[in-house]
Motif scaffolding. Structure first.
Motif, PDB file in Angstrom:
ATOM      1  N   UNK A 118       0.853  -1.191   0.000  1.00 49.51           N
ATOM      2  CA  UNK A 118       0.000   0.000   0.000  1.00 49.51           C
ATOM      3  C   UNK A 118       0.889   1.241   0.000  1.00 49.51           C
ATOM      4  N   UNK A 119       0.743   2.053  -1.039  1.00 51.59           N
ATOM      5  CA  UNK A 119       1.594   3.224  -1.220  1.00 51.59           C
ATOM      6  C   UNK A 119       0.839   4.466  -0.759  1.00 51.59           C
ATOM      7  N   UNK A 120       1.178   4.979   0.422  1.00 55.14           N
ATOM      8  CA  UNK A 120       0.539   6.184   0.983  1.00 55.14           C
ATOM      9  C   UNK A 120      -0.990   6.068   0.992  1.00 55.14           C
ATOM     10  N   UNK A 121      -1.551   5.034   1.653  1.00 52.07           N
ATOM     11  CA  UNK A 121      -3.006   4.823   1.565  1.00 52.07           C
ATOM     12  C   UNK A 121      -3.856   5.959   2.137  1.00 52.07           C
ATOM     13  N   UNK A 122      -3.307   6.793   3.031  1.00 55.24           N
ATOM     14  CA  UNK A 122      -4.140   7.867   3.613  1.00 55.24           C
ATOM     15  C   UNK A 122      -3.766   9.255   3.086  1.00 55.24           C
ATOM     16  N   UNK A 123      -2.933   9.304   2.033  1.00 55.50           N
ATOM     17  CA  UNK A 123      -2.496  10.603   1.522  1.00 55.50           C
ATOM     18  C   UNK A 123      -3.690  11.450   1.067  1.00 55.50           C
ATOM     19  N   UNK A 124      -3.669  12.733   1.458  1.00 51.07           N
ATOM     20  CA  UNK A 124      -4.692  13.674   0.999  1.00 51.07           C
ATOM     21  C   UNK A 124      -6.034  13.533   1.688  1.00 51.07           C
ATOM     22  N   UNK A 125      -6.088  12.800   2.795  1.00 51.90           N
ATOM     23  CA  UNK A 125      -7.365  12.577   3.473  1.00 51.90           C
ATOM     24  C   UNK A 125      -7.540  13.467   4.687  1.00 51.90           C
ATOM     25  N   UNK A 126      -8.804  13.772   4.975  1.00 56.56           N
ATOM     26  CA  UNK A 126      -9.147  14.446   6.224  1.00 56.56           C
ATOM     27  C   UNK A 126      -9.048  13.465   7.379  1.00 56.56           C
ATOM     28  N   UNK A 160     -11.494  10.384   7.523  1.00 56.37           N
ATOM     29  CA  UNK A 160     -11.194   9.357   6.520  1.00 56.37           C
ATOM     30  C   UNK A 160      -9.920   8.595   6.873  1.00 56.37           C
ATOM     31  N   UNK A 161      -8.920   9.297   7.389  1.00 58.12           N
ATOM     32  CA  UNK A 161      -7.654   8.653   7.789  1.00 58.12           C
ATOM     33  C   UNK A 161      -7.951   7.557   8.807  1.00 58.12           C
ATOM     34  N   UNK A 162      -8.758   7.904   9.801  1.00 58.37           N
ATOM     35  CA  UNK A 162      -9.100   6.945  10.857  1.00 58.37           C
ATOM     36  C   UNK A 162      -9.837   5.739  10.266  1.00 58.37           C
ATOM     37  N   UNK A 163     -10.776   6.019   9.344  1.00 59.23           N
ATOM     38  CA  UNK A 163     -11.585   4.953   8.748  1.00 59.23           C
ATOM     39  C   UNK A 163     -10.709   4.008   7.918  1.00 59.23           C
ATOM     40  N   UNK A 164      -9.797   4.585   7.126  1.00 61.80           N
ATOM     41  CA  UNK A 164      -8.945   3.748   6.271  1.00 61.80           C
ATOM     42  C   UNK A 164      -7.933   2.960   7.109  1.00 61.80           C
ATOM     43  N   UNK A 165      -7.420   3.568   8.187  1.00 59.99           N
ATOM     44  CA  UNK A 165      -6.505   2.841   9.085  1.00 59.99           C
ATOM     45  C   UNK A 165      -7.214   1.625   9.690  1.00 59.99           C
ATOM     46  N   UNK A 166      -8.459   1.840  10.132  1.00 63.20           N
ATOM     47  CA  UNK A 166      -9.259   0.736  10.699  1.00 63.20           C
ATOM     48  C   UNK A 166      -9.470  -0.360   9.653  1.00 63.20           C
ATOM     49  N   UNK A 167      -9.742   0.097   8.420  1.00 63.29           N
ATOM     50  CA  UNK A 167      -9.982  -0.830   7.316  1.00 63.29           C
ATOM     51  C   UNK A 167      -8.741  -1.687   7.036  1.00 63.29           C
ATOM     52  N   UNK A 168      -7.570  -1.043   6.991  1.00 62.69           N
ATOM     53  CA  UNK A 168      -6.325  -1.770   6.734  1.00 62.69           C
ATOM     54  C   UNK A 168      -6.096  -2.814   7.828  1.00 62.69           C
ATOM     55  N   UNK A 169      -6.347  -2.403   9.055  1.00 66.57           N
ATOM     56  CA  UNK A 169      -6.200  -3.324  10.189  1.00 66.57           C
ATOM     57  C   UNK A 169      -7.139  -4.522  10.023  1.00 66.57           C
ATOM     58  N   UNK A 170      -8.367  -4.236   9.595  1.00 67.26           N
ATOM     59  CA  UNK A 170      -9.375  -5.288   9.465  1.00 67.26           C
ATOM     60  C   UNK A 170      -9.013  -6.272   8.342  1.00 67.26           C
ATOM     61  N   UNK A 208       3.863   5.032   4.455  1.00 66.57           N
ATOM     62  CA  UNK A 208       2.871   5.916   5.085  1.00 66.57           C
ATOM     63  C   UNK A 208       3.551   7.085   5.770  1.00 66.57           C
ATOM     64  N   UNK A 209       2.989   8.278   5.562  1.00 69.83           N
ATOM     65  CA  UNK A 209       3.511   9.489   6.203  1.00 69.83           C
ATOM     66  C   UNK A 209       2.883   9.730   7.568  1.00 69.83           C
ATOM     67  N   UNK A 210       1.623   9.292   7.705  1.00 66.94           N
ATOM     68  CA  UNK A 210       0.845   9.682   8.876  1.00 66.94           C
ATOM     69  C   UNK A 210       1.245   8.846  10.101  1.00 66.94           C
ATOM     70  N   UNK A 211       1.885   9.514  11.060  1.00 71.07           N
ATOM     71  CA  UNK A 211       2.400   8.792  12.237  1.00 71.07           C
ATOM     72  C   UNK A 211       1.298   8.206  13.108  1.00 71.07           C
ATOM     73  N   UNK A 212       0.127   8.851  13.135  1.00 68.57           N
ATOM     74  CA  UNK A 212      -0.952   8.310  13.976  1.00 68.57           C
ATOM     75  C   UNK A 212      -1.417   6.966  13.398  1.00 68.57           C
ATOM     76  N   UNK A 213      -1.395   6.839  12.075  1.00 69.19           N
ATOM     77  CA  UNK A 213      -1.766   5.575  11.425  1.00 69.19           C
ATOM     78  C   UNK A 213      -0.717   4.512  11.747  1.00 69.19           C
ATOM     79  N   UNK A 214       0.540   4.861  11.535  1.00 67.49           N
ATOM     80  CA  UNK A 214       1.642   3.924  11.750  1.00 67.49           C
ATOM     81  C   UNK A 214       1.681   3.437  13.199  1.00 67.49           C
ATOM     82  N   UNK A 215       1.514   4.380  14.119  1.00 72.63           N
ATOM     83  CA  UNK A 215       1.609   4.018  15.545  1.00 72.63           C
ATOM     84  C   UNK A 215       0.456   3.115  15.968  1.00 72.63           C
ATOM     85  N   UNK A 216      -0.687   3.237  15.279  1.00 70.34           N
ATOM     86  CA  UNK A 216      -1.872   2.458  15.662  1.00 70.34           C
ATOM     87  C   UNK A 216      -1.850   1.049  15.091  1.00 70.34           C
TER      88      UNK A 216
END
Length: 256
Positions: free
Chosen positions: A172-180, A183-193, A204-212
């Motif tokens: 997955x290449x920058x799956x949350x890029x350009x998101x509010x 949406x970032x939270x929703x896609x992170x949950x989706x990837x986890x699922x 991934x650039x978004x540290x909150x996604x990576x850390x979760x």
């Protein structure tokens, strides 16, 4: 079978004297979410392009399930089960969500370019396509035209079309890029699922996604591995903090 699904040894890519990726040793454990992070220009996307054979390495080796795939072409890599989604949403805007996922399923069947086939011959794929849309939370929008979707839903659809190819390893290449934020939270949950029973390697650039969601993080800087480990460990690494923040004070909060 080894629990390492993907391994690189001394992977290097040079462009006219500039080393974009330098002697990278990477081990991705089967069934894990592995994140590749680093400041802009660190070599993350070049690394992905090497793994999917859109670029040829200058030197080094890539192993998938213990097989040396360094010399293989992109189509061979895809057939082995390494499927990549791109930074820019790669879906057909004027097809419905169902039709988009069905194309991914066709590709897996080896009939991908039979666009002239009648609708009737594709009907057997509908049930699986709807299952995949349900898996990414889009079942209720199956018959909607993709062009009408909000951005976050398009990225979820892209994950569904990637899943349709039945990947053993999803890149997955920058799956949350350009998101509010929502949406970032929703896609992170989706990837986890969707990671259950699968292996995911993500840039991934978004540290909150990576850390979760990431089990292991590899930090690249100037094309080389700076640090590797779980987020709790990597985020406290003074070199990593300096690379990201220009300071060694406090925790790693975000990427610039």
């Amino acid at each position: 079978m080894s629990d390492v699904i993907l391994e690189t040894r001394q992977l290097t890519k040079e462009f006219k004297g500039f080393t974009a990726v330098s002697k990278v040793d990477l081990s991705v454990v089967r069934g894990s979410i592995h994140a590749l992070i680093g400041p802009n220009g660190a070599g993350k996307t070049t690394c992905f392009n090497l793994l999917t054979k859109f670029l040829e390495p200058t030197s080094g080796t890539i192993l998938f399930n213990g097989h040396d795939i360094t010399g293989e072409r992109p189509a061979q890599i895809a057939r082995r089960g390494i499927i990549r989604s791109f930074q820019i949403s790669a879906v057909f805007p004027h097809l419905t969500l169902l039709e988009n996922v069905r194309l991914g399923l066709q590709r897996a069947l080896g009939t991908s370019y039979h666009f002239w086939k009648s609708e009737k011959t594709l009907k057997p794929l509908d049930a699986r396509a709807r299952e995949l849309l349900a898996e990414v939370g889009l079942a209720h929008e199956a018959d909607e035209l993709t062009v009408n979707l909000p951005y976050g839903h398009k990225r979820a659809l892209e994950i569904a079309t990637t899943l349709a190819m039945d990947p053993e390893l999803m890149l997955l290449d920058e799956p949350t890029q350009g998101m509010g934020h929502e949406d970032v939270h929703r896609v992170a949950e989706l990837i986890k699922r969707v990671s259950a029973g699968r292996t995911i390697l993500m840039v991934e650039h978004n540290m909150s996604v990576v850390s979760t969601i990431a089990d292991t993080i590899t930090v690249l800087q100037r094309g080389a591995v700076l640090a590797e480990g779980p987020y709790a460990e990597v985020s406290k690494n003074p070199q990593v903090m300096e690379a990201y923040m220009g300071t060694t004070d406090g925790q790693l909060q975000g990427a610039h």
